[in-house]
Structures are given as structure tokens and as C-alpha cells.
Design an enzyme around this catalytic site. Structure first.
Site, PDB file in Angstrom:
ATOM      1  CG  PHE A 154      -0.176   0.426   2.496  1.00 17.18           C
ATOM      2  CD1 PHE A 154       0.050   1.718   2.799  1.00 17.18           C
ATOM      3  CD2 PHE A 154       0.391  -0.384   3.449  1.00 17.18           C
ATOM      4  CE1 PHE A 154       0.585   2.175   3.901  1.00 17.18           C
ATOM      5  CE2 PHE A 154       1.015   0.015   4.631  1.00 17.18           C
ATOM      6  CZ  PHE A 154       1.060   1.239   4.878  1.00 17.18           C
ATOM      7  CE  LYS A 178      -3.151  -8.486  -4.366  1.00 13.64           C
ATOM      8  NZ  LYS A 178      -3.498  -7.554  -3.287  1.00 13.64           N
ATOM      9  CD  GLU A 181      -5.525  -6.001   0.300  1.00 16.53           C
ATOM     10  OE1 GLU A 181      -4.437  -5.758  -0.499  1.00 16.53           O
ATOM     11  OE2 GLU A 181      -5.384  -6.750   1.369  1.00 16.53           O
ATOM     12  CB  SER A 231       4.707  -7.415   5.539  1.00 18.65           C
ATOM     13  OG  SER A 231       3.834  -8.424   5.222  1.00 18.65           O
ATOM     14  CB  CYS A 286      10.239  -0.379   2.509  1.00 20.19           C
ATOM     15  SG  CYS A 286      11.139   0.301   1.095  1.00 20.19           S
ATOM     16  CD  GLU A 386       8.430  -2.600   8.013  1.00 21.57           C
ATOM     17  OE1 GLU A 386       7.921  -3.780   8.103  1.00 21.57           O
ATOM     18  OE2 GLU A 386       9.015  -2.032   7.113  1.00 21.57           O
TER      19      GLU A 386
HETATM   20  P1  NAD Z   1       1.584  -6.517   3.102  1.00 23.80           P
HETATM   21  O1  NAD Z   1       2.555  -7.818   3.150  1.00 23.80           O
HETATM   22  O2  NAD Z   1       0.280  -6.725   3.915  1.00 23.80           O
HETATM   23  O3  NAD Z   1       0.714  -6.826   1.425  1.00 23.80           O
HETATM   24  C1  NAD Z   1       1.488  -6.687   0.440  1.00 23.80           C
HETATM   25  C2  NAD Z   1       0.737  -7.419  -0.634  1.00 23.80           C
HETATM   26  O4  NAD Z   1       0.554  -8.822  -0.350  1.00 23.80           O
HETATM   27  C3  NAD Z   1      -0.561  -6.766  -0.927  1.00 23.80           C
HETATM   28  O5  NAD Z   1      -1.032  -6.712  -2.329  1.00 23.80           O
HETATM   29  C4  NAD Z   1      -1.636  -7.710  -0.014  1.00 23.80           C
HETATM   30  O6  NAD Z   1      -2.950  -7.903  -0.705  1.00 23.80           O
HETATM   31  C5  NAD Z   1      -0.963  -9.185  -0.418  1.00 23.80           C
HETATM   32  N1  NAD Z   1      -1.176  -9.857   0.927  1.00 23.80           N
HETATM   33  C6  NAD Z   1      -1.698  -9.339   2.336  1.00 23.80           C
HETATM   34  N2  NAD Z   1      -1.598 -10.493   3.136  1.00 23.80           N
HETATM   35  C7  NAD Z   1      -1.523 -11.802   2.361  1.00 23.80           C
HETATM   36  C8  NAD Z   1      -1.470 -12.988   2.751  1.00 23.80           C
HETATM   37  N3  NAD Z   1      -1.975 -13.365   3.910  1.00 23.80           N
HETATM   38  N4  NAD Z   1      -1.319 -13.863   1.923  1.00 23.80           N
HETATM   39  C9  NAD Z   1      -0.842 -13.467   0.567  1.00 23.80           C
HETATM   40  N5  NAD Z   1      -1.003 -11.858   0.054  1.00 23.80           N
HETATM   41  C10 NAD Z   1      -1.205 -11.361   0.893  1.00 23.80           C
HETATM   42  O7  NAD Z   1       2.312  -5.219   3.028  1.00 23.80           O
HETATM   43  P2  NAD Z   1       1.732  -3.888   3.234  1.00 23.80           P
HETATM   44  O8  NAD Z   1       1.229  -3.643   4.498  1.00 23.80           O
HETATM   45  O9  NAD Z   1       0.767  -3.571   1.767  1.00 23.80           O
HETATM   46  O10 NAD Z   1       3.236  -2.964   3.013  1.00 23.80           O
HETATM   47  C11 NAD Z   1       3.833  -2.630   3.930  1.00 23.80           C
HETATM   48  C12 NAD Z   1       5.233  -3.488   3.974  1.00 23.80           C
HETATM   49  O11 NAD Z   1       5.918  -3.587   2.757  1.00 23.80           O
HETATM   50  C13 NAD Z   1       6.228  -2.984   5.025  1.00 23.80           C
HETATM   51  O12 NAD Z   1       6.786  -4.181   5.822  1.00 23.80           O
HETATM   52  C14 NAD Z   1       7.272  -2.560   4.270  1.00 23.80           C
HETATM   53  O13 NAD Z   1       8.655  -2.597   4.539  1.00 23.80           O
HETATM   54  C15 NAD Z   1       7.272  -3.319   2.933  1.00 23.80           C
HETATM   55  N6  NAD Z   1       7.886  -2.841   1.754  1.00 23.80           N
HETATM   56  C16 NAD Z   1       9.055  -3.113   1.478  1.00 23.80           C
HETATM   57  C17 NAD Z   1       9.704  -2.468   0.447  1.00 23.80           C
HETATM   58  C18 NAD Z   1      10.725  -2.982  -0.209  1.00 23.80           C
HETATM   59  O14 NAD Z   1      11.398  -2.506  -1.190  1.00 23.80           O
HETATM   60  N7  NAD Z   1      11.637  -3.676   0.770  1.00 23.80           N
HETATM   61  C19 NAD Z   1       9.050  -1.350  -0.358  1.00 23.80           C
HETATM   62  C20 NAD Z   1       7.867  -1.076   0.197  1.00 23.80           C
HETATM   63  C21 NAD Z   1       7.308  -1.664   1.047  1.00 23.80           C
END
Ligand code: NAD
Length: 501
Positions: A154, A178, A181, A231, A286, A386
């Protein structure tokens, strides 16, 4: 009394923006006002299959489309993004919460990757070795893989989708995206502009959903590669599931980024850099600096840092002069507040408490103001987890070596920064620190588009990063051709059963 439903977010399948037939929907909410902006569908299995099938079909032509034609699509696309920059930033700010300036930055950092995709002609060159044996040459073809998929978080709803599909498509693949959401609106507008730029139907598809849709993409036999940013917990699951199904996977994960401040650093520049990198985007980056290690006398700078943080303006992202917007959701706010309470309970000293800030006109927003903990130890949950909010953990060290030992013992390796005026200290730091992206007097060292994002250790799974040179390798398969040609009338050869050319 009839109620007017908010607009629905469409799926993009085979060049058409269509309504989902699902019965599972989620609201997309403005985090400053709680206004429902739209409803996003959780796509059905049939819709996921249709998106993948359309990508499979479109790949047949796209893979042999001349490289200059592919490049021209991205030349047009970068122009369209520039022309719509303000509109995209406004939508992004309403959807995600960040300030308008930050929202523009989100789009512009993605735009750099689109510009890079437009120079694909130079980037996808193979190699040739002339005369590896008598009359024999060997060369490589870098061929696209087929259907690739991207799953995005997000916090950068413009930049991160733009890390993925432009490079995948420019290298000749088709793509299923994808988006998060939580804030899909700006991503969908970018998809519309991509189609307007001339991406053929089926080459880019967008579906929405959560775990079920992500799992379907990881399992789908027609998908060859999965790119994920999000994440650590989810990314680890995606990596394991996708690779188990025989796909390539690259997963950029969570972080805990440390800044080291040496006493010889430029005080004003350093403090201002820290404020921006810790609290900007409400800490939801991140690469946000979330741990500060003050070395020796630099610990005396802490009161000034707290003063600067206290003066930051918390408000809706669309308001002028806002420094920090809201967190993306009510859940995110509750989680950050819980971690602050836990930090206090575990004995850290809360020098600045940003909980429940007064934000006039936006009383229901998900706001948490700048918060600073001193006396943090590696055992505390505010250090181990985090936080992904505007919360800084401050630690102290007697020497650069001690500071580096703390960082190298932390499982994450996304980014780090040192502030110093000593070339020798900076050199020692960049040599010995076990973190993939290092800033020297630069607080958020996200590499420009010609390099790759290079987080390491617990912040990444898979050996090739997104965008830059590495992603060309990720999205292509190397084929090596060894060839020899005979003159029609040359009958001089003899049977040779040894392994030679
Ligand atoms: P998230 O992991 O909750 O969601 C990421 C994606 O995974 C979304 O599209 C979501 O729909 C999907 N998802 C969520 N739960 C799932 C599940 N149980 N099974 C399969 N798919 C699932 O992450 P977020 O909260 O949207 O974003 C924040 C996180 O992203 C932080 O941890 C941040 O550090 C990380 N991030 C990392 C980078 C990098 O380059 N290392 C860059 C941006 C964000």
C-alpha cells in the site's frame, strides 16, 4: 430511501476495464476523513484465470514485437504520466494519505523506471564471443519468460507497480498485476494511462484481491515469475509458494533501517535529513530511518532533534504545509499506538508522544504524530518489530564499531545511513556494514533507475532486485547459441567423436 453506492474499482482483463462478478468487496477509504472513495473487488478464480489466459495469448505476439516498438510505448507512457502528474498525486494523496509533495515524489520515482524501460534497446543486448573455435561463434539471446505477475504493497501505490510492469513488458513479457487492496485507485489510473500509451490488450492485466488471489498467482502453472514487495511475513510465504511451484521469485520485504550519527557530522544538515527520513510519509516507507544510533558526543544533539520533530505539522495530506499525513488505516493506527504503549511498558523513555494529535477538521483521521523513544535496547519489541509509523528508536554507542555491531546483528538489511565528515569513517562503514543500500550523508539511499533496489538479508528473498540491470536478468531467460557455417563445396571435414567443436 435509496443509497448511492461508491464507484467500483474495475479489473483490467484483455484490454477491457470490467466489473468483477465477485460477492466479496472491500471499501477504499480516505485515511484523513474516513470517506469511502470506492469499493474494490476480491476477484474470483475464474477472473484470475481469465487474466492469466489473456496474458498468455497476448504474449504470443508481444514477444516478437520489435524492440523499438516496445520502447516507443514507454516513451509515450512517460509523457502521459508527466501530463497527469498533478491528477495522479491528488488521487494518491486521497487514497493513501501522504502529502501532495510526497505523492508527486511517489509518481516521479516510478516515472524514472518508465523512462528506463524506454531505453530497453540498449539494456536487453546479448553477448557475443567471436571465434570460440575455428569458424565458431557463441552468442546469447535474452528472451522473455512469458506471463509474469506482480504483487504490490500500500505504501507506494504508484512507484512500486511502476518498478514492475514497465520493465517486464519492455523486455517482451506479458503481466498480471495485483495492487494493494487498501489503495488501488492511483494504480488503476496508471493502468489506464498505460493502455492509452499503446500497451496491446492482454499484455497488461490487473486483478484485485487478498491472500486467495495472491496464492492463485503463486500456484498458476502459466505464470513464470512473481515479483513481490510487502511485509516479511507475506513475502516469505509468497517466495516459498511461488518457488515451490517452479517459478522465479523476487521478494522485497520489511525493514528496520538504522542511521549512525558521528560527532563530526554537519549538525544542521544531519538533523534536517533525519527529520525528513524518519517522519516523512508518516514513517510508512520501507526505507524510513526508524533507528538512530548517536555515537559519543552526538548524543547531545537529541534535544534539538526532539524540538524539530515537535514542530512538524500533522494534517491531511491535501492541506498545504502538511509534514505528516495520516496512517493508511484504522488498524495501522491502532497497531502503532499499541507498539508505543509496549515500548513504554518495556522501559523505553518516550521523549515525544505523538498519540492522539489534535487535527482540526479531520478529527476522524488515522493520525499519529512524531514520536521519539530514547534508551531503546535490542530486546524491546519497538526495536525488534517494524513499526511502520512515525516512531523513532534512539540508541547510543561509544564508537563507530559498536554502532556497526548493533546494525549487523539486526536481521534486516534494507537500508542504512551514516552522517559524518570523515572519509575514513564513511569508508569503513560502507565496507563493513551488512546492509544492501548505504547512504553517506544521504538519509534514504534508494538507487536511481539505472541501478537496482538492493536490500539484503532479512529484507529480501531472491537474488535479483527490481528495476535496473538486475531486473533484465530476472525477466529474461538466457539462451546461448553456438554456431558454425560451412561453405557448400567444403567437403574437408572428418568424423570426430571427441567432445570438441
Ligand atoms: P503486506 O505484506 O500486508 O501486503 C503486500 C501485498 O500482499 C498486498 O498486495 C496484499 O494484498 C498481499 N497480501 C496481504 N496478506 C496476504 C496473505 N496473507 N497472503 C498473500 N498475500 C497477502 O504489506 P503492506 O502492509 O501493504 O506494505 C507494507 C510492508 O511492505 C512493510 O513491511 C514495508 O517494509 C514493506 N515494503 C518493502 C519494500 C522494499 O522494497 N523492501 C518497499 C515497500 C514496502
Amino acid at each position: 430511501m435509496s443509497s448511492i453506492l461508491p464507484p467500483t474499482v474495475k479489473l483490467l482483463i484483455n484490454g477491457e476495464f470490467v466489473d468483477s462478478q465477485t460477492d466479496q468487496w472491500r471499501e477504499v477509504i480516505n485515511p484523513a476523513t474516513q470517506q469511502v472513495l470506492a469499493r474494490v473487488p476480491f476477484a474470483t478464480t475464474t477472473e484470475v484465470d481469465a487474466a492469466v489466459a489473456s496474458a498468455q495469448e497476448a504474449f504470443k505476439n508481444w514477444r516478437s514485437t520489435p524492440i523499438s516498438s516496445r520502447a516507443r510505448v514507454f516513451l509515450r507512457y512517460q509523457q502521459l504520466i508527466r501530463e497527469h502528474l498533478k491528477e495522479l498525486a491528488t488521487l494518491l494523496s486521497a487514497d493513501q494519505g501522504k502529502t501532495l509533495a510526497d505523492a508527486e515524489g511517489d509518481v516521479l520515482r516510478g516515472l524514472e523506471v518508465v523512462e528506463h524501460a524506454a531505453s530497453i534497446g540498449n539494456l536487453q543486448l546479448g553477448e557475443l564471443a567471436h571465434q570460440v573455435a575455428g569458424g565458431v561463434d557463441t552468442y546469447t539471446l535474452r528472451q522473455p519468460l512469458g506471463v509474469c505477475a506482480g504483487i504490490t504493497p500500500f505504501n507506494f501505490p504508484a512507484m512500486i507497480p511502476l518498478w514492475m510492469f514497465p520493465m517486464a513488458i519492455a523486455t517482451g513479457n506479458s503481466f498480471v498485476l495485483k495492487p494493494s487492496e487498501q489503495d488501488p485507485l492511483v494504480t488503476m489510473r496508471l493502468a489506464e494511462l498505460a493502455m492509452q500509451a499503446g500497451i496491446p490488450p492482454g499484455v497488461l492485466n490487473v486483478i484485485h484481491g487478498g491472500a486467495e488471489v495472491v496464492n492463485a498467482l503463486c500456484d498458476h502453472p502459466a505464470i513464470k515469475a512473481v515479483s513481490f514487495v510487502g511485509s516479511t511475513a507475506v513475502g516469505t510465504h509468497v517466495y516459498q509458494r511461488a518457488t515451490q511451484a517452479g517459478k522465479r521469485a523476487q521478494c522485497m520485504l520489511g525493514a528496520k533501517n538504522h542511521a549512525v550519527v558521528m560527532p563530526d557530522a554537519n549538525r544542521e544538515q544531519t538533523l534536517n535529513s533525519l527529520i525528513g527520513a524518519v517522519f516523512g510519509a508518516a514513517g510508512q516507507r520501507c526505507m524510513a530511518l526508524s533507528v538512530l544510533i548517536l555515537v559519543g558526543e552526538a548524543s547531545q544533539w537529541l534535544p534539538e532533534l526532539v524540538d524539530k520533530a515537535r514542530k512538524l505539522k500533522v494534517n491531511a495530506g491535501c492541506e498545504p504545509d502538511t509534514d505528516l499525513g495520516p496512517l493508511v488505516s484504522r488498524d495501522a493506527r491502532t497497531r502503532v499506538e499499541r507498539l508505543i504503549a509496549q515500548g513504554l511498558a518495556e522501559g523505553a523513555e518516550l521523549l515525544l508522544d505523538g498519540r492522539n494529535p489534535a487535527v482540526s477538521g479531520y478529527e476522524s483521521g488515522n493520525f499519529v504524530g512524531p514520536s521519539i523513544f530514547a534508551g531503546v535496547t535490542p530486546q524491546m519489541s519497538i526495536y525488534r518489530e517494524e513499526i511502520f509509523g512515525p516512531v523513532l528508536c534512539v540508541m547510543q554507542a561509544d564508537s563507530l564499531e559498536q554502532a556497526m555491531a548493533i546494525i549487523n546483528a539486526n536481521p534486516y538489511g534494507n537500508g542504512t545511513a551514516i552522517f559524518t565528515s570523515s572519509g575514513a569513517s564513511a569508508r569503513r562503514f560502507k565496507e563493513l556494514i551488512e546492509v544492501g543500500q548505504v547512504g553517506i550523508n544521504v538519509p534514504i539511499p534508494v538507487p536511481a533507475a539505472m541501478f537496482s533496489f538492493s536490500g539484503s538479508r532479512g529484507s529480501r528473498l531472491g537474488d535479483l532486485g527490481p528495476y535496473g540491470k538486475q531486473v533484465i536478468l530476472f525477466y529474461t531467460q538466457t539462451k546461448t547459441v553456438t554456431e558454425r557455417w560451412f561453405d557448400e563445396d567444403d567437403q574437408s571435414g572428418a568424423v570426430n567423436t571427441t567432445i570438441t567443436l
